[in-house]
Design a protein around this motif. Sequence first.
Motif, PDB file in Angstrom:
ATOM      1  N   MET A  52      54.924  48.099  38.759  1.00 34.95           N
ATOM      2  CA  MET A  52      54.698  46.671  39.028  1.00 34.95           C
ATOM      3  C   MET A  52      53.278  46.323  39.039  1.00 34.95           C
ATOM      4  SD  MET A  52      57.359  46.094  42.323  1.00 34.95           S
ATOM      5  CE  MET A  52      56.688  44.885  42.895  1.00 34.95           C
ATOM      6  N   TRP A  53      52.213  47.171  39.235  1.00 35.99           N
ATOM      7  CA  TRP A  53      50.808  46.978  39.177  1.00 35.99           C
ATOM      8  C   TRP A  53      50.578  46.489  37.538  1.00 35.99           C
ATOM      9  CZ3 TRP A  53      46.774  45.774  41.750  1.00 35.99           C
ATOM     10  CH2 TRP A  53      45.371  45.856  41.317  1.00 35.99           C
ATOM     11  N   ALA A  93      47.773  39.782  42.221  1.00 40.26           N
ATOM     12  CA  ALA A  93      47.345  38.762  42.858  1.00 40.26           C
ATOM     13  C   ALA A  93      47.770  38.616  44.107  1.00 40.26           C
ATOM     14  CB  ALA A  93      47.784  37.433  42.056  1.00 40.26           C
ATOM     15  N   SER A  94      48.631  39.328  44.719  1.00 38.41           N
ATOM     16  CA  SER A  94      49.193  39.192  46.102  1.00 38.41           C
ATOM     17  C   SER A  94      47.985  39.425  47.336  1.00 38.41           C
ATOM     18  CB  SER A  94      50.288  40.068  46.440  1.00 38.41           C
ATOM     19  OG  SER A  94      49.973  41.457  46.530  1.00 38.41           O
ATOM     20  N   GLN A 152      44.936  41.811  47.155  1.00 42.16           N
ATOM     21  CA  GLN A 152      43.512  41.535  46.959  1.00 42.16           C
ATOM     22  C   GLN A 152      42.672  41.779  48.036  1.00 42.16           C
ATOM     23  OE1 GLN A 152      42.136  39.715  44.241  1.00 42.16           O
ATOM     24  NE2 GLN A 152      43.961  40.487  43.386  1.00 42.16           N
ATOM     25  N   ASN A 153      43.056  41.585  49.339  1.00 41.72           N
ATOM     26  CA  ASN A 153      42.362  42.063  50.239  1.00 41.72           C
ATOM     27  C   ASN A 153      41.901  43.683  50.112  1.00 41.72           C
ATOM     28  OD1 ASN A 153      42.803  39.544  51.541  1.00 41.72           O
ATOM     29  ND2 ASN A 153      44.289  40.408  53.054  1.00 41.72           N
ATOM     30  N   LEU A 154      42.901  44.610  49.957  1.00 38.85           N
ATOM     31  CA  LEU A 154      42.371  45.844  49.542  1.00 38.85           C
ATOM     32  C   LEU A 154      41.177  46.114  48.372  1.00 38.85           C
ATOM     33  CD1 LEU A 154      43.027  48.845  50.344  1.00 38.85           C
ATOM     34  CD2 LEU A 154      44.543  48.919  48.573  1.00 38.85           C
ATOM     35  N   LEU A 155      41.536  45.338  47.388  1.00 35.75           N
ATOM     36  CA  LEU A 155      40.440  45.314  46.329  1.00 35.75           C
ATOM     37  C   LEU A 155      39.053  44.687  46.624  1.00 35.75           C
ATOM     38  CD1 LEU A 155      42.668  44.187  43.255  1.00 35.75           C
ATOM     39  CD2 LEU A 155      41.783  46.497  43.768  1.00 35.75           C
ATOM     40  N   GLN A 156      39.097  43.642  47.347  1.00 40.54           N
ATOM     41  CA  GLN A 156      37.864  43.263  47.978  1.00 40.54           C
ATOM     42  C   GLN A 156      37.202  44.005  48.717  1.00 40.54           C
ATOM     43  OE1 GLN A 156      38.840  39.501  49.823  1.00 40.54           O
ATOM     44  NE2 GLN A 156      39.074  38.202  48.002  1.00 40.54           N
ATOM     45  N   GLU A 157      37.863  44.775  49.274  1.00 43.88           N
ATOM     46  CA  GLU A 157      37.131  46.064  50.272  1.00 43.88           C
ATOM     47  C   GLU A 157      36.531  46.991  49.272  1.00 43.88           C
ATOM     48  OE1 GLU A 157      38.679  49.076  53.670  1.00 43.88           O
ATOM     49  OE2 GLU A 157      39.716  47.415  53.402  1.00 43.88           O
TER      50      GLU A 157
END
Length: 165
Positions: free
Chosen positions: A35-36, A44-45, A49-54
Amino acid sequence: MRVRPGYVTASVVLQQIGNITLFVLGLLTVAAGVMWKNSPSFRASTPIQNLLQEYQDRLSGDDIESIVAIAIAIGTVLALLGLGLIVVSTAVGRGRNWARIVATIIAALLGIVGITSVLPFVWSALIVVGMWLPGTSEFFAETVTRRAPRYSGSAERPDVTNGWS
């Protein structure tokens, strides 16, 4: 024909629960990786996105793609291992001594790896004990005898009660 001992049945049930869990976790890991790779809306979910920003200052796009590829590979191995172990535990339930030996080795290895955590250690111990309690060896030996080929004539019948199948 002798009935399978309850200890063996309990051991097989514990094995099947663990094996099916391993298989499903492998499939879910592969599904998330696929899926990724194929779904921009998944990437974009909000939780992703929160995990990637971290971690955005430590991971490049190539790093993320490598992690996803490794996760897909690991998930595939876990799913195949789970499937193989389902076959082994089914054979244990049918009284195949080779499967009992393989399941014992795998449970012992998982118990050693999981010794720092109570659940995997106890789970593995219950599986091993359930397959080797008194009365279970007769079940596995009888299965070997029951499956032995029939000989006719004057040829001497080989000893098939050694417990190996």
